[in-house]
Structure formats: C-alpha cells, structure tokens
Design an enzyme around this catalytic site. Structure first.
Site, mmCIF file in Angstrom:
data_model
loop_
_atom_site.group_PDB
_atom_site.id
_atom_site.type_symbol
_atom_site.label_atom_id
_atom_site.label_comp_id
_atom_site.label_asym_id
_atom_site.label_seq_id
_atom_site.Cartn_x
_atom_site.Cartn_y
_atom_site.Cartn_z
ATOM 1 C CB THR A 148 -5.483 8.447 7.306
ATOM 2 O OG1 THR A 148 -4.500 8.879 8.042
ATOM 3 C CG2 THR A 148 -5.516 9.260 6.040
ATOM 4 N N GLY B 239 -6.863 3.911 10.829
ATOM 5 C CA GLY B 239 -7.439 2.795 10.740
ATOM 6 C C GLY B 239 -7.964 2.355 9.194
ATOM 7 C CB THR B 240 -6.470 3.937 6.074
ATOM 8 O OG1 THR B 240 -5.010 3.853 6.550
ATOM 9 C CG2 THR B 240 -7.098 5.220 6.036
ATOM 10 N N GLY B 241 -5.583 1.135 7.025
ATOM 11 C CA GLY B 241 -5.207 -0.209 6.752
ATOM 12 C C GLY B 241 -5.981 -1.190 7.176
ATOM 13 C CB CYS B 242 -8.012 -1.914 10.483
ATOM 14 S SG CYS B 242 -6.553 -1.605 11.613
ATOM 15 C CE LYS C 79 -1.580 -1.440 3.926
ATOM 16 N NZ LYS C 79 -2.096 -1.888 5.165
HETATM 17 N N1 ADP Z 1 -4.498 10.392 1.953
HETATM 18 C C1 ADP Z 1 -4.872 9.323 1.385
HETATM 19 N N2 ADP Z 1 -5.818 9.401 0.218
HETATM 20 C C2 ADP Z 1 -6.326 8.480 -0.783
HETATM 21 N N3 ADP Z 1 -5.972 7.074 -0.104
HETATM 22 C C3 ADP Z 1 -5.195 6.961 0.726
HETATM 23 C C4 ADP Z 1 -4.781 8.047 1.726
HETATM 24 N N4 ADP Z 1 -3.939 7.433 2.693
HETATM 25 C C5 ADP Z 1 -4.019 6.189 2.427
HETATM 26 N N5 ADP Z 1 -4.684 5.923 1.535
HETATM 27 C C6 ADP Z 1 -5.072 4.654 0.970
HETATM 28 O O1 ADP Z 1 -5.651 3.924 2.103
HETATM 29 C C7 ADP Z 1 -4.973 2.385 2.172
HETATM 30 C C8 ADP Z 1 -4.312 2.001 3.311
HETATM 31 O O2 ADP Z 1 -2.901 2.429 3.306
HETATM 32 P P1 ADP Z 1 -1.998 3.129 4.148
HETATM 33 O O3 ADP Z 1 -2.112 4.216 4.937
HETATM 34 O O4 ADP Z 1 -0.572 2.922 3.387
HETATM 35 O O5 ADP Z 1 -1.990 1.769 5.092
HETATM 36 P P2 ADP Z 1 -2.080 1.580 6.772
HETATM 37 O O6 ADP Z 1 -3.167 2.226 7.348
HETATM 38 O O7 ADP Z 1 -1.574 0.290 7.126
HETATM 39 O O8 ADP Z 1 -0.678 2.442 7.099
HETATM 40 C C9 ADP Z 1 -4.363 2.220 0.886
HETATM 41 O O9 ADP Z 1 -5.491 1.765 0.021
HETATM 42 C C10 ADP Z 1 -4.007 3.555 0.511
HETATM 43 O O10 ADP Z 1 -3.789 3.752 -0.884
HETATM 44 C C1 LIG Z 2 -5.461 -2.233 17.913
HETATM 45 C C2 LIG Z 2 -5.012 -1.468 16.697
HETATM 46 N N1 LIG Z 2 -4.815 -2.363 15.334
HETATM 47 C C3 LIG Z 2 -4.241 -1.768 14.244
HETATM 48 C C4 LIG Z 2 -3.887 -0.361 14.373
HETATM 49 C C5 LIG Z 2 -3.179 0.384 13.285
HETATM 50 O O1 LIG Z 2 -4.247 0.634 12.366
HETATM 51 P P1 LIG Z 2 -3.826 0.769 10.906
HETATM 52 O O2 LIG Z 2 -5.153 0.665 9.991
HETATM 53 O O3 LIG Z 2 -2.740 -0.130 10.147
HETATM 54 O O4 LIG Z 2 -2.974 1.884 10.619
HETATM 55 P P2 LIG Z 2 -3.482 3.656 11.514
HETATM 56 O O5 LIG Z 2 -4.574 3.436 12.225
HETATM 57 O O6 LIG Z 2 -2.241 3.493 12.230
HETATM 58 O O7 LIG Z 2 -3.373 4.375 10.468
HETATM 59 C C6 LIG Z 2 -4.384 0.306 15.605
HETATM 60 N N2 LIG Z 2 -3.791 1.471 15.576
HETATM 61 N N3 LIG Z 2 -4.926 -0.225 16.562
#
Ligand code: ADP
Ligand SMILES: Cc1ncc(COP(=O)(O)OP(=O)(O)O)c(N)n1
Length: 265
Positions: free
Chosen positions: A208, A210-213, A177
């Site tokens: 953003t 919890g976007t990855g979750c 990602k």
């Molecule tokens: N500012 C943003 N605008 C559009 N898409 C985003 C943005 N930030 C994250 N994403 C999307 O959200 C999803 C989670 O990505 P990311 O933030 O890299 O993961 P994580 O939450 O695990 O750190 C991916 O599909 C990424 O492309």
């Molecule tokens: C309980 C818990 N699990 C996972 C995360 C991390 O979430 P994730 O969507 O990978 O990213 P951010 O929320 O850090 O953007 C968390 N914070 N807590």
C-alpha cells in the site's frame, strides 16, 4: 496552438523507486489521460523498506519551478503532497491564490514506514494557512487526528473531525480516508452541505505504499477534466481499490500499486 489534454500539476517530493510522491502522481495523471507537470519540493532516498534520507529543495528553487510552469501554461488543477517546510507552503499558497487554481491537498506527514516527512512548523502552517486555499484536502486517519486535535477510532469520531475541519478550520471539503482503520476500507467526503461515504473490502496486503498519493492524484486528474468532486472521489476510490488489488509486487517491503489496469470511471 490550443492544448489537447487537460493538465494537472503535482507539487510534491520524489521517491526514486516510483511508489510514492511525484512519480506515482504522474503515472496516475497519465493513466487518466491527463497531461502531468511537477514541481519538486524534496528529493528523498527511500524505497519499499523506508526512508533513508531527505534533501529539501531550496525554497527559491521551488519558486523558480512554479514560475517556469505558470509563466508558460496554466494547469487545470493541482495537488500537493510532501511539503517539508512552512516556507515552501507559503510559496505554494502564493501561486494558488494568484492563479485561483483548483487545488487538492494530500497533507502528507509520515510515510507508511513511520518516517517523518515534514516538520512541526509546517504542520501548523498547513493547518492555519494552507488547507483553507484548497478545494479539498485528503487526510488519512493519522493526519486528520493531527490537524483536528481529536483521537479518531470510530465513524462518529470521523464526523466530529470533519466538523472541526469545515466549521473551525475553514476547509471547503475534506475526504477522510479510512485506510488505517480496521474492517472495510471506508472513505468519507464532507462538504458544508453533504456527506458521501464510499466503502470497499479491505484487501489483505502490505503493498500500500503511495496509496494516498495515487488516490489524491486521480481526484486531481478528474477535477482537471472538469468533473465534480463527488464524481472524482468515486473514480479515485475505484482506481485505488483496483491498484491495490493488482499490486505489481515490487520491492522487499511495502510495495507500490498498479497503474496499468484501471480503465473505468
Ligand atoms: N488494505 C486496503 N484495502 C483497500 N483499500 C485500502 C487499503 N489500504 C488503503 N486503502 C484505500 O487507499 C486509499 C488511501 O488510504 P490511506 O492508506 O488511508 O492513505 P495514506 O496512503 O495517505 O496513508 C483510501 O481510499 C483507502 O480506503
Ligand atoms: C515523497 C513522498 N511523498 C509522500 C509519501 C507518502 O505517501 P502516501 O501515499 O501518503 O503514503 P505511504 O506511501 O506512506 O503509504 C512518501 N512516502 N514519499
């Protein structure tokens, strides 16, 4: 009686403000019309400003939760998020192997706030033993760097990391990602056979959390319905883009995403 909905299971930590972990996963499953189940690995005290405390569930009790679930009903797919210790990972691996369930790993390591969520031994176990059991893993850039040992700045670096995941670490497929890079938000699905690249405009927001979750939960829900990984990836990308765009504006810091408004494919 036969079940009327696909079932997805999340094995992850909690966030009491509902933005990350088990609660956001269940919201995403529900929004995709998939019945959600959960086994909790850790209770965290966190909010949109950061992680204040973590309590790891004893490994025997994680085992008990998973036994309760699998003795009663077999989920159609499962995902994991925060798994704080290698001992917990070993228990989860046992269930995945015994029940041969399609498994998506979001290899959560650090929260957006910078707080560590799993220990170093767990990262080694994840890399050497757990990711090989998954249908797909969904690292962000930082997690991909840590697991592959590469520094990732460009699309070329992403390609090189994917080769390490598939050829050296024995992963079936990986979605790297690009949320933490600059420019458009580009994500890449790599399998042995092909690469799928999905791009969206970067949304200018700090909401953003919890976007990855959420993204990996939607993919898991689609897999539970029997959709292909490629199709699940597209739905995950569309869902998360809409969810970030329509942030509910909750909290004083990095707010959570919106689960109400996406009804597409
Ligand atoms: N500012 C943003 N605008 C559009 N898409 C985003 C943005 N930030 C994250 N994403 C999307 O959200 C999803 C989670 O990505 P990311 O933030 O890299 O993961 P994580 O939450 O695990 O750190 C991916 O599909 C990424 O492309
Ligand atoms: C309980 C818990 N699990 C996972 C995360 C991390 O979430 P994730 O969507 O990978 O990213 P951010 O929320 O850090 O953007 C968390 N914070 N807590």
């Amino acid at each position: 009686m036969s079940k009327k909905f696909p079932i997805a299971l999340t094995v992850a930590g909690t966030d009491p403000t509902g933005g990350a972990g088990v609660l956001t996963d269940i919201k995403a499953f529900h929004s995709r019309e998939v019945y959600g189940m959960s086994a909790v690995t850790s209770l965290t005290a966190q909010n949109t400003l950061g992680v204040q405390d973590v309590y790891n569930i004893p490994v025997d009790f994680l085992n008990a939760q998973l036994t309760s679930i699998f003795d009663d009903e077999l989920p159609d797919a499962m995902k994991s998020g925060m798994i704080a210790t290698a001992d917990m990972m070993e228990v989860i691996k046992g269930f995945v192997e015994k029940y041969r369930i399609p498994y998506v790993i979001d290899p959560v390591m650090i929260a957006t706030s910078g707080d560590n969520l799993i220990d170093d031994k767990a990262i080694d176990y994840l890399r050497d033993h757990l990711i090989q059991t998954a249908l797909c893993i969904t690292p962000n850039i930082i997690e991909a760097e840590r697991l592959s040992g590469l520094s990732i700045k460009t699309e070329e670096d992403i390609n090189r990391a994917a080769k390490i995941f598939i050829n050296d670490l024995g992963v079936q497929s990986v979605i790297i990602k690009g949320g933490h890079l600059k420019g458009d938000a580009v994500d890449y699905l790599f399998t042995k056979e092909h690469v799928q690249r999905l791009s969206s405009e970067r949304i200018d927001t700090n909401h953003t959390h919890g976007t990855g979750c959420t993204f990996s939960a939607v993919i898991t829900a689609e897999i539970a319905k029997g959709k292909s990984l490629e199709s699940a990836f597209k739905t995950g990308k569309n869902y998360i883009t809409n969810a970030i765009k329509n942030t509910p504006g909750i909290g004083k810091g990095n707010g959570p995403v919106n689960h109400f408004s996406y009804k597409g494919e």
